[in-house]
Design a protein around this motif. Structure first.
Motif, PDB file in Angstrom:
ATOM      1  N   ASP A   1      36.622  35.348  48.987  1.00 54.67           N
ATOM      2  CA  ASP A   1      37.954  34.586  49.482  1.00 54.67           C
ATOM      3  C   ASP A   1      39.142  35.060  48.264  1.00 54.67           C
ATOM      4  OD1 ASP A   1      36.535  33.245  47.244  1.00 54.67           O
ATOM      5  OD2 ASP A   1      37.867  31.418  47.779  1.00 54.67           O
ATOM      6  N   LEU A   2      38.717  35.858  47.461  1.00 58.02           N
ATOM      7  CA  LEU A   2      39.764  36.174  46.437  1.00 58.02           C
ATOM      8  C   LEU A   2      40.014  37.872  46.454  1.00 58.02           C
ATOM      9  CD1 LEU A   2      39.081  34.172  43.436  1.00 58.02           C
ATOM     10  CD2 LEU A   2      40.905  33.633  45.161  1.00 58.02           C
ATOM     11  N   THR A   3      41.283  38.238  46.299  1.00 63.49           N
ATOM     12  CA  THR A   3      41.271  39.722  46.470  1.00 63.49           C
ATOM     13  C   THR A   3      41.725  40.007  44.813  1.00 63.49           C
ATOM     14  OG1 THR A   3      42.353  39.636  48.462  1.00 63.49           O
ATOM     15  CG2 THR A   3      42.794  41.551  46.821  1.00 63.49           C
ATOM     16  N   ILE A   4      41.061  40.729  44.134  1.00 59.74           N
ATOM     17  CA  ILE A   4      41.145  41.116  42.706  1.00 59.74           C
ATOM     18  C   ILE A   4      41.258  42.550  42.614  1.00 59.74           C
ATOM     19  CG2 ILE A   4      40.043  41.086  40.547  1.00 59.74           C
ATOM     20  CD1 ILE A   4      38.169  38.680  41.573  1.00 59.74           C
ATOM     21  N   THR A   5      42.399  42.968  42.136  1.00 57.15           N
ATOM     22  CA  THR A   5      42.884  44.283  41.852  1.00 57.15           C
ATOM     23  C   THR A   5      43.165  44.801  40.386  1.00 57.15           C
ATOM     24  OG1 THR A   5      43.830  44.239  44.123  1.00 57.15           O
ATOM     25  CG2 THR A   5      44.340  46.111  42.786  1.00 57.15           C
ATOM     26  N   VAL A   6      42.564  45.947  40.098  1.00 59.15           N
ATOM     27  CA  VAL A   6      42.910  46.364  38.507  1.00 59.15           C
ATOM     28  C   VAL A   6      44.141  47.021  38.982  1.00 59.15           C
ATOM     29  CG1 VAL A   6      42.231  47.691  36.699  1.00 59.15           C
ATOM     30  CG2 VAL A   6      40.441  46.146  37.922  1.00 59.15           C
ATOM     31  N   HIS A   7      45.472  46.602  38.397  1.00 65.51           N
ATOM     32  CA  HIS A   7      46.549  47.598  38.483  1.00 65.51           C
ATOM     33  C   HIS A   7      46.719  48.583  37.330  1.00 65.51           C
ATOM     34  CE1 HIS A   7      48.156  44.896  41.559  1.00 65.51           C
ATOM     35  NE2 HIS A   7      47.699  43.930  40.783  1.00 65.51           N
ATOM     36  N   LYS A   8      46.031  48.077  35.982  1.00 67.27           N
ATOM     37  CA  LYS A   8      46.231  49.160  35.214  1.00 67.27           C
ATOM     38  C   LYS A   8      45.155  48.887  33.972  1.00 67.27           C
ATOM     39  CE  LYS A   8      49.736  50.127  31.520  1.00 67.27           C
ATOM     40  NZ  LYS A   8      51.387  49.432  30.862  1.00 67.27           N
ATOM     41  N   ALA A   9      44.562  49.892  33.720  1.00 63.53           N
ATOM     42  CA  ALA A   9      43.459  49.872  32.703  1.00 63.53           C
ATOM     43  C   ALA A   9      43.805  50.907  31.518  1.00 63.53           C
ATOM     44  CB  ALA A   9      42.248  49.889  33.297  1.00 63.53           C
ATOM     45  N   ILE A  10      44.040  50.736  30.416  1.00 69.55           N
ATOM     46  CA  ILE A  10      44.277  51.703  29.454  1.00 69.55           C
ATOM     47  C   ILE A  10      43.908  51.363  28.095  1.00 69.55           C
ATOM     48  CG2 ILE A  10      46.446  52.389  30.419  1.00 69.55           C
ATOM     49  CD1 ILE A  10      48.090  50.679  28.255  1.00 69.55           C
ATOM     50  N   GLU A  11      43.557  52.390  27.319  1.00 72.77           N
ATOM     51  CA  GLU A  11      42.968  52.091  26.132  1.00 72.77           C
ATOM     52  C   GLU A  11      44.046  51.384  24.861  1.00 72.77           C
ATOM     53  OE1 GLU A  11      40.948  54.188  22.228  1.00 72.77           O
ATOM     54  OE2 GLU A  11      41.753  55.549  23.806  1.00 72.77           O
ATOM     55  N   ASP A  12      43.710  50.378  24.379  1.00 73.94           N
ATOM     56  CA  ASP A  12      44.612  49.935  23.236  1.00 73.94           C
ATOM     57  C   ASP A  12      44.312  50.480  21.983  1.00 73.94           C
ATOM     58  OD1 ASP A  12      46.379  48.459  21.579  1.00 73.94           O
ATOM     59  OD2 ASP A  12      45.517  46.109  22.324  1.00 73.94           O
ATOM     60  N   PRO A  13      45.159  51.310  21.606  1.00 75.70           N
ATOM     61  CA  PRO A  13      45.051  52.064  20.613  1.00 75.70           C
ATOM     62  C   PRO A  13      45.101  51.162  18.985  1.00 75.70           C
ATOM     63  CG  PRO A  13      47.002  52.872  21.085  1.00 75.70           C
ATOM     64  CD  PRO A  13      46.364  51.909  22.206  1.00 75.70           C
ATOM     65  N   GLU A  14      45.473  50.080  19.337  1.00 71.62           N
ATOM     66  CA  GLU A  14      45.765  49.091  18.036  1.00 71.62           C
ATOM     67  C   GLU A  14      44.435  48.206  17.784  1.00 71.62           C
ATOM     68  OE1 GLU A  14      49.266  46.654  18.136  1.00 71.62           O
ATOM     69  OE2 GLU A  14      50.549  48.448  18.484  1.00 71.62           O
ATOM     70  N   ALA A  15      43.746  48.126  18.775  1.00 71.47           N
ATOM     71  CA  ALA A  15      42.406  47.460  18.873  1.00 71.47           C
ATOM     72  C   ALA A  15      41.441  48.118  18.694  1.00 71.47           C
ATOM     73  CB  ALA A  15      42.561  46.364  20.259  1.00 71.47           C
ATOM     74  N   THR A  16      41.422  49.461  19.073  1.00 76.72           N
ATOM     75  CA  THR A  16      40.320  50.216  18.716  1.00 76.72           C
ATOM     76  C   THR A  16      39.595  50.380  17.259  1.00 76.72           C
ATOM     77  OG1 THR A  16      40.990  51.757  20.779  1.00 76.72           O
ATOM     78  CG2 THR A  16      39.534  52.949  19.507  1.00 76.72           C
TER      79      THR A  16
ATOM     80  N   ARG B   1      36.335  48.905  35.877  1.00 75.82           N
ATOM     81  CA  ARG B   1      36.760  48.924  37.189  1.00 75.82           C
ATOM     82  C   ARG B   1      35.575  48.732  38.131  1.00 75.82           C
ATOM     83  NH1 ARG B   1      41.821  50.736  38.526  1.00 75.82           N
ATOM     84  NH2 ARG B   1      43.096  51.620  36.809  1.00 75.82           N
ATOM     85  N   ASP B   2      34.380  49.362  37.840  1.00 74.83           N
ATOM     86  CA  ASP B   2      33.087  49.064  38.783  1.00 74.83           C
ATOM     87  C   ASP B   2      32.767  47.547  38.625  1.00 74.83           C
ATOM     88  OD1 ASP B   2      33.146  51.893  39.643  1.00 74.83           O
ATOM     89  OD2 ASP B   2      31.553  52.431  38.156  1.00 74.83           O
ATOM     90  N   ALA B   3      32.946  46.994  37.545  1.00 84.48           N
ATOM     91  CA  ALA B   3      32.404  45.646  37.163  1.00 84.48           C
ATOM     92  C   ALA B   3      33.375  44.705  38.022  1.00 84.48           C
ATOM     93  CB  ALA B   3      32.466  45.467  35.630  1.00 84.48           C
ATOM     94  N   VAL B   4      34.451  44.663  37.924  1.00 83.44           N
ATOM     95  CA  VAL B   4      35.409  44.122  38.942  1.00 83.44           C
ATOM     96  C   VAL B   4      35.019  44.172  40.298  1.00 83.44           C
ATOM     97  CG1 VAL B   4      37.761  43.980  39.692  1.00 83.44           C
ATOM     98  CG2 VAL B   4      37.280  44.059  37.249  1.00 83.44           C
ATOM     99  N   LYS B   5      34.808  45.484  40.864  1.00 80.19           N
ATOM    100  CA  LYS B   5      34.532  45.631  42.345  1.00 80.19           C
ATOM    101  C   LYS B   5      33.238  44.799  42.643  1.00 80.19           C
ATOM    102  CE  LYS B   5      36.533  50.327  42.762  1.00 80.19           C
ATOM    103  NZ  LYS B   5      36.066  51.800  42.815  1.00 80.19           N
ATOM    104  N   VAL B   6      32.263  44.928  41.615  1.00 78.29           N
ATOM    105  CA  VAL B   6      30.855  44.292  41.954  1.00 78.29           C
ATOM    106  C   VAL B   6      31.144  42.593  41.932  1.00 78.29           C
ATOM    107  CG1 VAL B   6      28.628  43.735  41.022  1.00 78.29           C
ATOM    108  CG2 VAL B   6      29.498  45.967  40.952  1.00 78.29           C
ATOM    109  N   GLY B   7      32.074  42.451  40.928  1.00 79.80           N
ATOM    110  CA  GLY B   7      32.063  40.877  40.743  1.00 79.80           C
ATOM    111  C   GLY B   7      32.922  40.289  41.823  1.00 79.80           C
TER     112      GLY B   7
END
Length: 61
Positions: free
Chosen positions: A44-59, A32-38
């Motif tokens: 000119d673009l609005t970038i919002t993280v709507h959902k960020a969750i752990e993917d247990p299948e990929a962990t 989330r912090d990286a997106v804010k900095v980026g």
């Protein structure tokens, strides 16, 4: 013309952490912090993280 798109992005986060710490929470906060900095590079673009969750299948164990 105003446009909008929903993107699905897979991000891997690695780092050292104490065994008892919640690494998923720390990694999600870091993304989330990286997106804010980026956003500063694309004001000119609005970038919002709507959902960020752990993917247990990929962990990795």
């Amino acid at each position: 013309m105003q446009k909008s798109i929903q993107l699905r992005v897979t991000v891997g986060v690695e780092g050292d952490d104490e065994p008892a710490h919640d690494f998923a929470r720390r990694a999600i906060a870091a993304v989330r912090d990286a997106v804010k900095v980026g956003r500063a590079r694309h004001p000119d673009l609005t970038i919002t993280v709507h959902k960020a969750i752990e993917d247990p299948e990929a962990t990795q164990p």
